[in-house]
Design an enzyme around this catalytic site. Structure first.
Site, short mmCIF file in Angstrom:
data_model
loop_
_atom_site.label_atom_id
_atom_site.label_comp_id
_atom_site.label_asym_id
_atom_site.label_seq_id
_atom_site.Cartn_x
_atom_site.Cartn_y
_atom_site.Cartn_z
N LYS A 18 37.23 30.16 54.08
CA LYS A 18 37.83 29.41 55.18
C LYS A 18 38.17 30.37 56.33
CE LYS A 18 37.45 25.79 52.73
NZ LYS A 18 38.39 25.20 51.80
N ASP A 72 48.71 27.50 47.55
CA ASP A 72 47.30 27.54 47.94
C ASP A 72 47.27 27.77 49.44
OD1 ASP A 72 44.70 27.06 48.65
OD2 ASP A 72 44.54 25.07 47.74
N TRP A 85 43.76 18.43 48.93
CA TRP A 85 43.65 19.62 48.08
C TRP A 85 44.78 19.71 47.05
CZ3 TRP A 85 39.09 21.25 47.45
CH2 TRP A 85 38.17 21.24 48.50
#
Ligand SMILES: *Cc1c(COP(=O)(O)O)cnc(C)c1O
Length: 365
Positions: A197, A173, A103
């Site tokens: 998530k 993040d 990511w």
């Protein structure tokens, strides 16, 4: 299990608290006497104004968000933030990124479209199985910010200590760890998380940004889309255009649920306790191994392997048959991955471990 549900270990979209789903169900056709479903109502209606207002306030309460930070509900998922962050925060056109997995790599690739990206540390040398030492990074004076992915969903690592940014703004993040533990918001300039998530239905990202970092659109390059300026969202209470009303509503219900069970300290204890069941098993198993260095292990995403791809596939198939779903690891790590987000009950992890123990015992024969 109730409603014939299974233990869903998906990395995202993922499991939600049953209590929240029940409340959503009970209010589906007529939300609190409004005569309609939240999916059917105007985002400008009084009823919805109350929903979004409470969602923001409950999130502020949970995270103790200081008054000089704005909370924004934006569409485009976490992925749009890979672009919005450099578009809005790059003043000098230079940013530092720490590369810790899939990511952060994606965020780096996107940021390169908008300016100079300096990768100041990386754990690529060991397939992103640890968090590099970030106590003395080489950060140029003109860097606009330092960027990290605080929990790498695919590689299963978490930061235990934030980097020394040498006074620069920290951007994080937190998608796969959002609200999993207490967080000192003042340590950051900007925190964001895609909600599917650990919080709610897909299609939304929550951005928590220090007010002084929100620049006037006139200061941004003219090509920046109106939607992509943080100011567009902060000036309009996240309602410049039609927001993701459904996601805001369900996330708000999850915030209320988290407050009710005692907040993020309680959630943190539960998450530590739950992940320990899995890691204790992996540490004594002769068949399964965790892929991450111990001190950087994530409490949310737990990758593990047998070392034999065929056997990994066999285990995945067996778990699925036994009522545990979405345990196949991401292809870049292989093997298996158990995502043990807030809503996964400890019983689910215990049941999975019992199953894996039996699998291992029967396999040796
Ligand atoms: C899933 C994920 C993303 C991307 O989220 P989308 O909402 O699908 O854009 C970004 N960062 C992390 C850490 C993730 O886990």
């Amino acid at each position: 299990m109730k409603y014939d549900r299974i233990y869903n270990f998906s990395a995202g979209p993922s499991i939600l608290p049953e209590e929240v789903l029940e409340s959503v169900r009970d209010n589906l056709l007529n939300y609190e006497g409004s005569g309609m479903c939240v999916m059917e109502m105007s985002h400008r209606s009084k009823v919805f104004q109350k929903i979004i207002g409470e969602a923001e306030q409950d999130l502020r309460d949970l995270m103790n968000i200081p008054d000089n930070y704005k909370v924004l509900f934006i569409q485009g998922g976490a992925t749009l933030q890979f672009a919005m962050i450099p578009m809005n925060l790059m003043k000098n056109g230079v940013a530092c990124y720490v590369e810790t997995g899939a990511w952060s790599k994606k965020a780096i690739a996107e940021a390169k479209k908008y300016g100079e990206v300096k990768v100041v540390a990386s754990s690529k040398d060991k397939n992103y199985s640890y968090i590099p030492d970030c106590s003395n990074l080489d950060i140029p004076d003109n860097a606009d910010y330092v960027y990290i992915c605080e929990n790498e969903t695919i590689h299963g690592t978490t930061w235990q200590k934030l980097p020394d940014t040498k006074g620069k703004i920290l951007v994080s993040d937190q998608s796969s760890m959002f609200l999993s533990r207490p967080c000192n918001v003042a340590d950051y300039g900007l925190i964001y998380g895609g909600v599917q998530k650990n919080i709610g239905p897909a299609g939304m990202v929550i951005v928590i940004i220090r007010e002084d970092l929100i620049r006037d659109p006139e200061e941004l390059p003219a090509w920046v889309p109106t939607y992509c300026a943080f100011k567009t969202h902060s000036d309009n209470g996240s309602m410049y255009n039609t927001p993701n009303c459904w996601s805001i509503y369900v996330c708000g219900q999850v915030f209320k649920y988290l407050k009710k069970i005692g907040g993020l300290e309680v959630m943190d204890k539960m998450n530590i306790d739950k992940a320990k069941v899995m890691y204790d098993f992996l540490d004594q198993s002769k068949m399964f191994n965790g892929t991450v260095e111990k001190e950087f292990r994530s409490l949310m995403n737990i990758p593990f392997v047998t070392g034999d791809a065929d056997l990994d596939a066999e285990v995945v198939a067996a778990t699925k048959k036994a009522g545990f779903d979405n345990l196949k690891g991401h292809k870049s790590v292989g093997g298996l991955r158990a995502s043990t987000y807030n809503a996964m009950p400890k019983e689910g992890v215990i049941a999975l471990v019992e199953f894996l123990k039996k699998f291992e015992a029967s396999y040796k024969k």
